[in-house]
Write a protein that holds these residues in place. Structure first.
Motif: not given
Ligand code: ADP
Length: 431
Positions: A14-15, A17-19, A21-22, A31, A34-35, A38
């Motif tokens: 999830m981390l 994927s989120l990174t 996406l950002v 990105a 945020i990585f 988290l």
């Protein structure tokens, strides 16, 4: 186990994927930030759980383990389950130990558990009373430091625990204890003590009573016997009936005299104050006298041989040993039909033990009687014993004398074929 892998993997995916996406929506710096944030939050989460676990491990008995979250929930749950089972097991064991302690405290005997160096590990209430111990203060103390009687120290050192030790006055009073040591668990020992004071008192009373009665009977019996013999020998006694009555009376009074004599001998042997009068005995010169006694008792009816196969001397009491040897010879003569062979032997066994034995070709003894022969008044055939002038005390006397010399009375016999009675002395008595 799989759960522990699944959750961090999902988090990582999830981390990532989120990174991504950002990154796609904004730029790589946002990105990366945020990585990083988290990842830091996750790291802090694990560290917090580790700190909580460490804090609880410092005193797991008193502290409560809180509920964890995420993968820690399962880890905490497992640890908690283990602790609960361990506590349950411990409570069960403590209850079993308590039961055991109560059971051993209720035992009518004192029990002391000793380690391999004879240090006290534990003792019950009765042992505390018997030996004057303190079940808490004396744990770890050497037993001989507290029970200092020389005979007890010797008993412990000799390591021969087959027979119990009689300990008089272990606390400087009139207490009499029977002490027995039992080995267990390889090198440990259990000391078991039993209060036999009242048993000893009754036994002493019994012994004194028998000795006193026998003593009191002796004089009147001698007088009666003397008169009976005088009357019997009177030349003008013509009445046949009176003569027969007098010879019967003489026979019976003589029997009573030997009974009283044997009872007195037994009392003397049992008397604790009567210590063994030891001297170095030249057994090979003592035996011909027993042999001569045998010949005159037999009156030439038996074939009696004397085999002196060793010139070994012995440390012992001459009077007692002569009485024991003569008893065995007299039995062999009385229980062997005329013409039978009787062999007296003095020899050394292969292990060096000196042995006196009497072998006869007499009536023998059935196996079921063998273990009881040395009991007082035990006779295989009472009428035969009486007819041959037996008192039923001969072998009891022999056994006592053997015991006083730390010797063993051996009996082997076959009904109808004959018997062998032997007194095996310990090597330490050889001179
Ligand atoms: P007793 O005076 O009756 O002989 P003992 O104590 O000497 O008493 O012996 C006990 C019993 O053992 C005897 O009554 C007899 O039955 C048996 N006994 C002892 N010696 C012999 C022997 N040599 N042969 C057979 N029986 C024997």
């Amino acid at each position: 186990m799989f759960e522990l892998w699944r959750r961090p993997l999902i988090f990582l995916l999830m981390l990532l994927s989120l990174t991504l996406l950002v990154w796609a929506a904004a730029n790589s710096l946002v990105a990366a930030i945020i990585f990083g944030v988290l990842l830091f939050i996750r790291w802090a989460f694990h560290v917090r759980h580790l700190v909580v676990l460490n804090y609880w491990l410092q005193d797991p008995e008193k502290r409560e383990l809180p509920d964890g979250s995420g993968p820690w929930e399962e880890v905490y749950a497992r640890i908690y389950k283990m602790v609960r089972e361990h506590r349950k097991e411990r409570t069960k064991r403590a209850a079993a130990l308590h039961d055991m302690e109560q059971a051993t405290s209720a035992l009518p005997e004192g029990v002391v558990s000793l380690d391999k160096a004879d240090h006290i590990e534990w003792c019950n209430l009765l042992a505390e009373r018997h030996l004057g111990l303190d079940g808490v203060r004396d744990v770890g103390q050497q037993i001989t430091y507290l029970a200092r009687q020389p005979e007890f120290v010797e008993y412990l050192a000799a390591k021969k625990f087959a027979d119990p030790l009689i300990l008089r006055g272990p606390r400087q009073d009139d207490l009499v204890l029977s002490c027995k040591l039992v080995s267990y668990g390889g090198s440990k020992k259990l000391l078991i003590t039993r209060d036999i004071t009242s048993f000893e008192r009754v036994e002493t009373m019994r012994r004194d009573f028998v000795a006193n009665v026998s003593h009191e009977l002796r004089t009147p019996l001698t007088v009666v016997n003397g008169f009976v013999e005088t009357l019997h020998d009177m030349p003008n006694l013509e009445n046949d009936m009176a003569r027969r009555a007098l010879s019967l009376m003489s026979e019976q009074t003589q029997r009573m005299e030997s009974l009283v004599g044997d009872l007195l001998t037994l009392s003397k042997l049992e008397d604790k104050l009567n210590v063994l009068q030891e001297e170095v005995l030249d057994v090979p010169t003592l035996l011909p006298r027993c042999y001569q006694d045998g010949l005159s008792l037999s009156g030439g009816q038996h074939e009696i041989k004397l085999d002196v196969l060793s010139d070994c001397k012995l440390l012992g009491c001459a009077e007692e040993l002569r009485s024991a040897f003569s008893n065995l010879v007299s039995n062999a003569i009385r229980y062997t039909p005329p013409g039978g062979e009787i062999v007296l032997t003095w020899q050394l066994l292969e292990n060096g033990q000196p042995v006196f034995s009497v072998k006869d070709a007499g009536i023998g003894i059935a196996p079921q009687h063998l273990s009881r022969l040395t009991e007082r008044f035990y006779r295989v055939d009472s009428s035969r014993s009486r007819a041959t002038g037996g008192t039923g005390l001969g072998l009891a006397i022999v056994k006592h004398i053997a015991n006083r010399h730390q010797a063993r009375l051996g009996i082997s016999s076959e009904e109808g074929k004959g018997s062998t009675f032997s007194i095996e002395f310990p090597v330490s008595r050889r001179r």
